[in-house]
Design an enzyme around this catalytic site. Sequence first.
Site, PDB file in Angstrom:
ATOM      1  N   GLY A   1       0.806  -1.220   0.000  1.00  0.00           N
ATOM      2  CA  GLY A   1       0.000   0.000   0.000  1.00  0.00           C
ATOM      3  C   GLY A   1       0.836   1.265   0.000  1.00  0.00           C
ATOM      4  O   GLY A   1       0.302   2.360  -0.055  1.00  0.00           O
ATOM      5  N   GLY A   2       2.177   1.111   0.060  1.00  0.00           N
ATOM      6  CA  GLY A   2       3.028   2.291   0.243  1.00  0.00           C
ATOM      7  C   GLY A   2       3.522   2.885  -1.066  1.00  0.00           C
ATOM      8  O   GLY A   2       3.735   2.182  -2.051  1.00  0.00           O
TER       9      GLY A   2
ATOM     10  N   GLY B   1      -0.903   2.468   7.520  1.00  0.00           N
ATOM     11  CA  GLY B   1       0.211   1.575   7.878  1.00  0.00           C
ATOM     12  C   GLY B   1      -0.131   0.120   7.563  1.00  0.00           C
ATOM     13  O   GLY B   1      -1.301  -0.239   7.368  1.00  0.00           O
ATOM     14  N   HIS B   2       0.904  -0.719   7.536  1.00  0.00           N
ATOM     15  CA  HIS B   2       0.654  -2.126   7.158  1.00  0.00           C
ATOM     16  C   HIS B   2      -0.022  -2.927   8.263  1.00  0.00           C
ATOM     17  O   HIS B   2      -0.488  -4.038   8.032  1.00  0.00           O
ATOM     18  CB  HIS B   2       1.940  -2.804   6.671  1.00  0.00           C
ATOM     19  CG  HIS B   2       3.159  -2.447   7.470  1.00  0.00           C
ATOM     20  ND1 HIS B   2       3.433  -3.002   8.673  1.00  0.00           N
ATOM     21  CD2 HIS B   2       4.160  -1.563   7.229  1.00  0.00           C
ATOM     22  CE1 HIS B   2       4.555  -2.492   9.154  1.00  0.00           C
ATOM     23  NE2 HIS B   2       5.020  -1.600   8.293  1.00  0.00           N
TER      24      HIS B   2
ATOM     25  N   LYS C   1      15.084   0.766   0.267  1.00  0.00           N
ATOM     26  CA  LYS C   1      14.483   1.932   0.924  1.00  0.00           C
ATOM     27  C   LYS C   1      15.023   3.228   0.320  1.00  0.00           C
ATOM     28  O   LYS C   1      14.523   4.296   0.609  1.00  0.00           O
ATOM     29  CB  LYS C   1      14.792   1.931   2.427  1.00  0.00           C
ATOM     30  CG  LYS C   1      14.307   0.715   3.180  1.00  0.00           C
ATOM     31  CD  LYS C   1      12.812   0.708   3.396  1.00  0.00           C
ATOM     32  CE  LYS C   1      12.365  -0.541   4.106  1.00  0.00           C
ATOM     33  NZ  LYS C   1      10.953  -0.848   3.907  1.00  0.00           N
TER      34      LYS C   1
HETATM   35  N1  UPG Z   1       2.610  -0.485   3.417  1.00  0.00           N
HETATM   36  C1  UPG Z   1       1.281  -0.767   3.230  1.00  0.00           C
HETATM   37  N2  UPG Z   1       0.364   0.097   3.737  1.00  0.00           N
HETATM   38  C2  UPG Z   1       0.694   1.216   4.431  1.00  0.00           C
HETATM   39  C3  UPG Z   1       2.070   1.490   4.627  1.00  0.00           C
HETATM   40  C4  UPG Z   1       3.005   0.623   4.110  1.00  0.00           C
HETATM   41  O1  UPG Z   1       0.929  -1.769   2.604  1.00  0.00           O
HETATM   42  O2  UPG Z   1      -0.208   1.939   4.861  1.00  0.00           O
HETATM   43  C5  UPG Z   1       3.637  -1.420   2.873  1.00  0.00           C
HETATM   44  C6  UPG Z   1       4.624  -0.772   1.921  1.00  0.00           C
HETATM   45  O3  UPG Z   1       4.126  -0.795   0.602  1.00  0.00           O
HETATM   46  C7  UPG Z   1       5.862  -1.655   2.096  1.00  0.00           C
HETATM   47  C8  UPG Z   1       5.762  -2.124   3.538  1.00  0.00           C
HETATM   48  O4  UPG Z   1       4.419  -1.902   3.950  1.00  0.00           O
HETATM   49  O5  UPG Z   1       5.783  -2.774   1.258  1.00  0.00           O
HETATM   50  C9  UPG Z   1       6.743  -1.431   4.482  1.00  0.00           C
HETATM   51  O6  UPG Z   1       6.378  -0.103   4.578  1.00  0.00           O
HETATM   52  P1  UPG Z   1       7.317   1.038   5.185  1.00  0.00           P
HETATM   53  O7  UPG Z   1       6.511   2.210   5.506  1.00  0.00           O
HETATM   54  O8  UPG Z   1       8.472   1.232   4.274  1.00  0.00           O
HETATM   55  O9  UPG Z   1       7.750   0.362   6.553  1.00  0.00           O
HETATM   56  P2  UPG Z   1       9.165   0.399   7.186  1.00  0.00           P
HETATM   57  O10 UPG Z   1       9.419   1.723   7.792  1.00  0.00           O
HETATM   58  O11 UPG Z   1      10.124  -0.125   6.199  1.00  0.00           O
HETATM   59  O12 UPG Z   1       9.013  -0.626   8.393  1.00  0.00           O
HETATM   60  C10 UPG Z   1       8.588  -1.966   8.242  1.00  0.00           C
HETATM   61  C11 UPG Z   1       8.337  -2.484   9.657  1.00  0.00           C
HETATM   62  C12 UPG Z   1       9.631  -2.487  10.461  1.00  0.00           C
HETATM   63  C13 UPG Z   1      10.685  -3.290   9.717  1.00  0.00           C
HETATM   64  C14 UPG Z   1      10.849  -2.780   8.288  1.00  0.00           C
HETATM   65  C15 UPG Z   1      11.766  -3.655   7.465  1.00  0.00           C
HETATM   66  O13 UPG Z   1       7.353  -1.669  10.261  1.00  0.00           O
HETATM   67  O14 UPG Z   1       9.418  -3.022  11.755  1.00  0.00           O
HETATM   68  O15 UPG Z   1      11.915  -3.204  10.409  1.00  0.00           O
HETATM   69  O16 UPG Z   1       9.574  -2.766   7.618  1.00  0.00           O
HETATM   70  O17 UPG Z   1      12.027  -3.066   6.225  1.00  0.00           O
END
Ligand code: UPG
Length: 463
Positions: free
Chosen positions: A76-77, A180-181, A351
């Site tokens: 979703g991001g 958020g996920h 990232k």
């Molecule tokens: N995502 C969704 N919906 C949302 C936000 C994000 O599906 O509303 C997806 C996004 O597309 C991606 C994933 O979730 O595939 C990760 O999203 P991101 O916002 O980049 O999360 P991070 O800050 O990377 O953190 C997550 C975990 C964290 C972990 C990390 C590893 O929360 O605990 O260490 O991923 O990369």
Amino acid sequence: NLVRTVEDPETKRAFDTEMQSFFFLFTRYLAERARNQELDWDRIKSPADDQIVPYSKLPSGDPSNFNKLAVLKVNGGLGTSMGMTGAKSALEVKDDMTFLDLTVRQIEHLNTTHRVDVPLILMTSFNTHEDTLRIIKKYANQQLRITTFNQSRYPRIAKDTLLPCPKSADDDKSNWYPPGHGDLYNALMHSGVLDQLIAEGKEYLFVSNSDNLGAVVDDKILQHMIESQAEFIMEVTDKTKADIKGGTLIDYEGSIRLLEVAQVPSEHVEDFKSVVRKFKIFNTNNLWIHLPSLKKIMEAGEIELDIIVNPKTTDDGQAVIQLETAAGAAIKHFKNAHGVNVPRSRFLPVKSCSDLLLIKSDIYSLRHGQLVINPLRMFETTPVIKLGDHFKKIAQFQKRFKKIPHIIELDHLTVTGDVYFGRNVTLRGTVIVVANEGQRIDIPDGCILENRLLSGNLNMIEL
Ligand code: UPG
């Protein structure tokens, strides 16, 4: 047609359910705020040894277990931190294939090799839905079953008044956000996908970030999950200096919990980022979930996940907050839940454009959608790459690298300032390129840089 999109035909009902979940979260936020409830830093401990099982100790797996498995990518991001306006998973990462294309290849290969039928499920948001459908459309006539469903859309809240920004359900997109996920659990349930999977006989769900190309299905972890009767497993990995944006597992008053950097009070952030102190492991967000247990938890009421307050400033300068949750926070609700410490190869997140350069380079090649380290690489580790702000946005990155350099013998690369790379460039050892303010450096086609510091006036200094 094996590609299916789940959209609630009764949009009104979907909206009401969504708002109910939002108000539940918002009320909880207000109560926590009123109580001034914060994590007590001194009570945070590293997880006990028996809460983290080393991957090397896991039994070998029985591939027939895959029949009970479904794979889900949280998708979703947006790729905003890399300057993208669309879904990050739509970015071409290797050999003209996007994250999503590579995921499809990985699962197709799993299914054909083991003659199983593991479906791929994609959670999209209103931000990523169209991009996702565009990419997966081409797989409609193939053997793999792909289901997409939409996560929730919550209203942004004005920071000063705590009033919702949207004035109506169809108010401008910019007033809403995907929460958020951690929203995965509500969205799975409300879309009907959870029930559908259980009805098909699926018992386990392997969840991972769509930007983690190392998150492939693993028979050993699945076998271990079945044998240990764990309802939830989080794959963690030894933390490196690169692991800053994300979370770790902690022991908090005897229970296992996820701690995200966004929850850490500013005075402790350095402690959190340190690799030598309390926080030695990192959450990969590769999660294994026992579906019947999830259903039971969801039926008992709203699943309570720690609230992460994400402050933002809108395009027109208004200070707003977004209340978000993380999927790994659900670990505290499941029985026998624990971490498995996996090798770094299962965690290859993209990232930033520095991560992208590494993935695109000759350090990795692709095998059935999976990244494998080039056997010609002589060191155990991959190079450390630090590209400066000029390379932050994907469009700039693409402009500044005419071709991705050969880096098979590189240890460390730092580039800052206005730098452009020609074709067929080779980088070896430690290479530092610094263009000072107002200067531009062009690395010519065919150039070989080995242990060089290249500064703004184009002097080459041997290291
Ligand atoms: N995502 C969704 N919906 C949302 C936000 C994000 O599906 O509303 C997806 C996004 O597309 C991606 C994933 O979730 O595939 C990760 O999203 P991101 O916002 O980049 O999360 P991070 O800050 O990377 O953190 C997550 C975990 C964290 C972990 C990390 C590893 O929360 O605990 O260490 O991923 O990369």
